[in-house]
Enzyme design. Structure first.
Site, PDB file in Angstrom:
ATOM      1  N   SER A   1      18.069  -2.602  -1.475  1.00 21.44           N
ATOM      2  CA  SER A   1      18.319  -2.368  -0.116  1.00 21.44           C
ATOM      3  C   SER A   1      18.535  -3.516   0.731  1.00 21.44           C
ATOM      4  O   SER A   1      19.248  -3.823   1.781  1.00 21.44           O
ATOM      5  CB  SER A   1      17.633  -1.420   0.153  1.00 21.44           C
ATOM      6  OG  SER A   1      16.249  -1.580   0.398  1.00 21.44           O
TER       7      SER A   1
ATOM      8  N   GLU B   1       4.514  -8.085 -18.209  1.00 19.70           N
ATOM      9  CA  GLU B   1       4.843  -6.826 -17.913  1.00 19.70           C
ATOM     10  C   GLU B   1       6.128  -6.486 -18.872  1.00 19.70           C
ATOM     11  O   GLU B   1       6.008  -5.127 -19.371  1.00 19.70           O
ATOM     12  CB  GLU B   1       5.195  -6.741 -16.396  1.00 19.70           C
ATOM     13  CG  GLU B   1       4.222  -6.904 -15.419  1.00 19.70           C
ATOM     14  CD  GLU B   1       3.302  -5.467 -15.554  1.00 19.70           C
ATOM     15  OE1 GLU B   1       3.543  -4.415 -16.034  1.00 19.70           O
ATOM     16  OE2 GLU B   1       2.352  -5.146 -14.511  1.00 19.70           O
TER      17      GLU B   1
ATOM     18  N   ARG C   1       2.065  -1.670  -1.300  1.00 22.45           N
ATOM     19  CA  ARG C   1       1.795  -1.366  -2.737  1.00 22.45           C
ATOM     20  C   ARG C   1       1.406  -2.453  -3.579  1.00 22.45           C
ATOM     21  O   ARG C   1       1.742  -2.547  -4.715  1.00 22.45           O
ATOM     22  CB  ARG C   1       3.229  -0.972  -2.981  1.00 22.45           C
ATOM     23  CG  ARG C   1       4.234  -0.065  -2.352  1.00 22.45           C
ATOM     24  CD  ARG C   1       5.105   0.628  -3.316  1.00 22.45           C
ATOM     25  NE  ARG C   1       6.062   1.381  -2.539  1.00 22.45           N
ATOM     26  CZ  ARG C   1       5.833   2.515  -1.959  1.00 22.45           C
ATOM     27  NH1 ARG C   1       4.460   3.094  -1.859  1.00 22.45           N
ATOM     28  NH2 ARG C   1       6.908   3.098  -1.217  1.00 22.45           N
TER      29      ARG C   1
ATOM     30  N   ARG D   1      13.251   2.336   2.115  1.00 21.38           N
ATOM     31  CA  ARG D   1      12.011   3.316   2.419  1.00 21.38           C
ATOM     32  C   ARG D   1      12.661   3.953   3.711  1.00 21.38           C
ATOM     33  O   ARG D   1      12.103   5.398   3.652  1.00 21.38           O
ATOM     34  CB  ARG D   1      10.907   2.378   2.744  1.00 21.38           C
ATOM     35  CG  ARG D   1      10.305   1.589   1.478  1.00 21.38           C
ATOM     36  CD  ARG D   1       9.063   1.019   1.677  1.00 21.38           C
ATOM     37  NE  ARG D   1       8.794   0.422   0.268  1.00 21.38           N
ATOM     38  CZ  ARG D   1       7.613  -0.487   0.194  1.00 21.38           C
ATOM     39  NH1 ARG D   1       6.759  -0.860   1.197  1.00 21.38           N
ATOM     40  NH2 ARG D   1       7.653  -1.100  -0.909  1.00 21.38           N
TER      41      ARG D   1
ATOM     42  N   CYS E   1       3.006   5.528  -4.861  1.00 20.20           N
ATOM     43  CA  CYS E   1       3.636   5.843  -6.173  1.00 20.20           C
ATOM     44  C   CYS E   1       2.956   6.375  -7.054  1.00 20.20           C
ATOM     45  O   CYS E   1       2.914   6.379  -8.320  1.00 20.20           O
ATOM     46  CB  CYS E   1       4.158   4.373  -6.695  1.00 20.20           C
ATOM     47  SG  CYS E   1       5.403   3.710  -5.444  1.00 20.20           S
TER      48      CYS E   1
ATOM     49  N   LYS F   1       8.666  -5.432 -11.390  1.00 22.37           N
ATOM     50  CA  LYS F   1       8.889  -5.010 -10.090  1.00 22.37           C
ATOM     51  C   LYS F   1       8.026  -5.779  -9.154  1.00 22.37           C
ATOM     52  O   LYS F   1       6.748  -5.452  -9.161  1.00 22.37           O
ATOM     53  CB  LYS F   1       8.840  -3.646  -9.863  1.00 22.37           C
ATOM     54  CG  LYS F   1       9.268  -2.902  -8.428  1.00 22.37           C
ATOM     55  CD  LYS F   1       9.220  -1.562  -8.424  1.00 22.37           C
ATOM     56  CE  LYS F   1       9.336  -1.053  -6.905  1.00 22.37           C
ATOM     57  NZ  LYS F   1       9.653   0.368  -7.136  1.00 22.37           N
TER      58      LYS F   1
ATOM     59  N   LYS G   1      13.270  -6.734 -10.560  1.00 22.42           N
ATOM     60  CA  LYS G   1      13.731  -6.148  -9.167  1.00 22.42           C
ATOM     61  C   LYS G   1      12.749  -6.830  -7.919  1.00 22.42           C
ATOM     62  O   LYS G   1      11.229  -6.816  -8.469  1.00 22.42           O
ATOM     63  CB  LYS G   1      13.354  -4.591  -9.031  1.00 22.42           C
ATOM     64  CG  LYS G   1      13.615  -3.942  -7.886  1.00 22.42           C
ATOM     65  CD  LYS G   1      13.195  -2.459  -7.774  1.00 22.42           C
ATOM     66  CE  LYS G   1      13.297  -1.907  -6.608  1.00 22.42           C
ATOM     67  NZ  LYS G   1      12.765  -0.556  -6.462  1.00 22.42           N
TER      68      LYS G   1
ATOM     69  N   TYR H   1      24.399  -1.448  -4.452  1.00 15.86           N
ATOM     70  CA  TYR H   1      24.963  -0.453  -3.406  1.00 15.86           C
ATOM     71  C   TYR H   1      26.364  -0.902  -3.257  1.00 15.86           C
ATOM     72  O   TYR H   1      27.050  -0.045  -2.540  1.00 15.86           O
ATOM     73  CB  TYR H   1      24.080  -0.474  -2.225  1.00 15.86           C
ATOM     74  CG  TYR H   1      22.480   0.065  -2.275  1.00 15.86           C
ATOM     75  CD1 TYR H   1      22.288   1.327  -2.677  1.00 15.86           C
ATOM     76  CD2 TYR H   1      21.905  -0.903  -2.650  1.00 15.86           C
ATOM     77  CE1 TYR H   1      21.108   1.809  -2.665  1.00 15.86           C
ATOM     78  CE2 TYR H   1      20.308  -0.276  -2.709  1.00 15.86           C
ATOM     79  CZ  TYR H   1      19.969   0.738  -2.900  1.00 15.86           C
ATOM     80  OH  TYR H   1      18.626   1.224  -3.245  1.00 15.86           O
TER      81      TYR H   1
ATOM     82  N   CYS I   1       6.557   8.212  -5.037  1.00 14.75           N
ATOM     83  CA  CYS I   1       6.390   7.772  -3.756  1.00 14.75           C
ATOM     84  C   CYS I   1       7.018   8.527  -2.750  1.00 14.75           C
ATOM     85  O   CYS I   1       7.004   9.070  -1.645  1.00 14.75           O
ATOM     86  CB  CYS I   1       6.561   6.347  -3.632  1.00 14.75           C
ATOM     87  SG  CYS I   1       8.476   5.700  -4.032  1.00 14.75           S
TER      88      CYS I   1
END
Ligand code: PBG
Length: 324
Positions: A274, A233, A217, A205, A130, A195, A248, A313, A122
């Site tokens: 984020s 998954e 997405r 982004r 992606c 995800k 996530k 972060y 992406c």
């Protein structure tokens, strides 16, 4: 019914009591710090929606990687912002792509720091999806070839681990096979296994310049209400050869982390994304919450839910506090 024989407060009396009784302990060992790399020299583009996080050129990235290592954080994950975006995401697998350059530089100067490379198209496609696009459809199998090529050049550059984040079906198997055939059978795969298509990726982004130019997405990332599907998954990725599986985002998906921990014996990571970071920073800047306190609670909560590793972060801030 037990009161007054049993009094919970007895063991909460002092910090010493609480230290002994504490069930979950956050450790620097659990943290992976995400970093963004751009072309150029001496470049530091602060990301407005992620205070304290910046896009860095390789020279500055290496300095920050050294700082991360000195703080005792075991690993970073790298995201690349390419010079050119195109339909085939060519810089994701270019031998001298931005991430490949960054990996080489970090492994040269800070060899003991583990370098994980995010692997996704992406940031590198002109449409921001992606996968390879035909009309307005995101194609699955043609995308696998590009991801597999990307994994190889990342491993050749010296990546210690590759982390596919695209959510195409079968990509872990395709990447595993490609790595094995190229002599990288020892390179582990950290798979973004469950995800979700989340609004919490908004600030990222901006940081990665990866907003899709049309649509969203939802045809490849998971639908947020689905927990059993998340377990499927994860199971598939394990069968395809994932070494570490990830959930996530983290905060709105703590139940998935807990279910995955109970169901599987693989190391489990969670991405404190984020938007989760931005919300805390924004509220703290307004003086509405105490940042240190809520960060500690959030990361401890993610760990208590069952995560072994946390991509965050906040890693540097937390490591600084813990070393004191
Ligand atoms: C790329 C990717 C995304 C994130 C990590 N890898 C964004 C997305 O899927 O749109 C999000 C990380 C974050 O929000 O901190 N596929």
């Amino acid at each position: 019914m037990y009161f007054p024989i049993f009094r919970s407060r007895r063991l909460r009396a002092t910090e010493q009591h609480r230290r002994m009784i504490r069930e979950t302990r956050l450790s620097i060992d659990d943290l992976i710090y995400p970093m963004f790399v751009v072309h150029g020299r001496g470049v530091r583009n602060e990301i407005a929606s992620m205070p304290g996080v910046a896009q860095l050129s390789v020279d500055l990235l290496v300095k920050e990687a050294q700082e991360v290592y000195n703080l005792g954080i075991p690993a970073v994950i790298l995201f690349g912002i390419p010079r050119h975006k195109d339909a085939r995401a060519s810089e994701v697998y270019a031998k001298n792509g931005i991430v490949q350059q960054a990996v080489r530089a970090v492994k040269d100067k800070v060899p003991e720091l583990l370098v994980v490379t995010d692997l996704c198209l992406c940031e590198y496609t002109d449409h921001g999806h992606c996968g390879v696009v035909k009309g307005h459809k995101v194609l699955n199998d043609p995308s696998l070839e590009l991801l597999a090529k990307g994994a190889i050049t990342q491993a050749q550059a010296g990546a210690d681990m590759v982390a596919p984040s695209d959510m195409m079906d079968g990509r872990v198997g395709a990447i595993r096979e490609a790595l094995d055939q190229s002599g990288f059978e020892q390179t582990p795969i950290l798979s973004y296994a469950a995800k979700f298509a989340s609004g919490f990726y908004g600030p990222f982004r901006d940081a990665a310049g990866s907003t899709p130019q049309f649509g969203d997405r939802k045809s490849y990332q998971m639908d947020p209400p689905n927990a059993r599907e998340a377990l499927r998954e994860i199971e598939m990725d394990i069968q395809e050869g994932a070494d570490i599986v990830m959930v996530k985002p983290a905060l709105a998906y703590l139940d998935i982390i807990r279910l995955a921990r109970e169901r599987f014996n693989h190391p489990l990571a969670a991405y404190n994304v984020s938007g989760e970071y931005a919300m805390v920073k924004a509220a703290a800047q307004k003086g509405w919450v105490n940042e240190d306190q809520v960060v500690y609670e959030i990361l401890t909560g993610i760990k208590r839910a069952g995560a072994d590793l946390i991509l965050t972060y906040f890693a540097k801030d937390v490591a600084r506090k813990m070393r004191r």
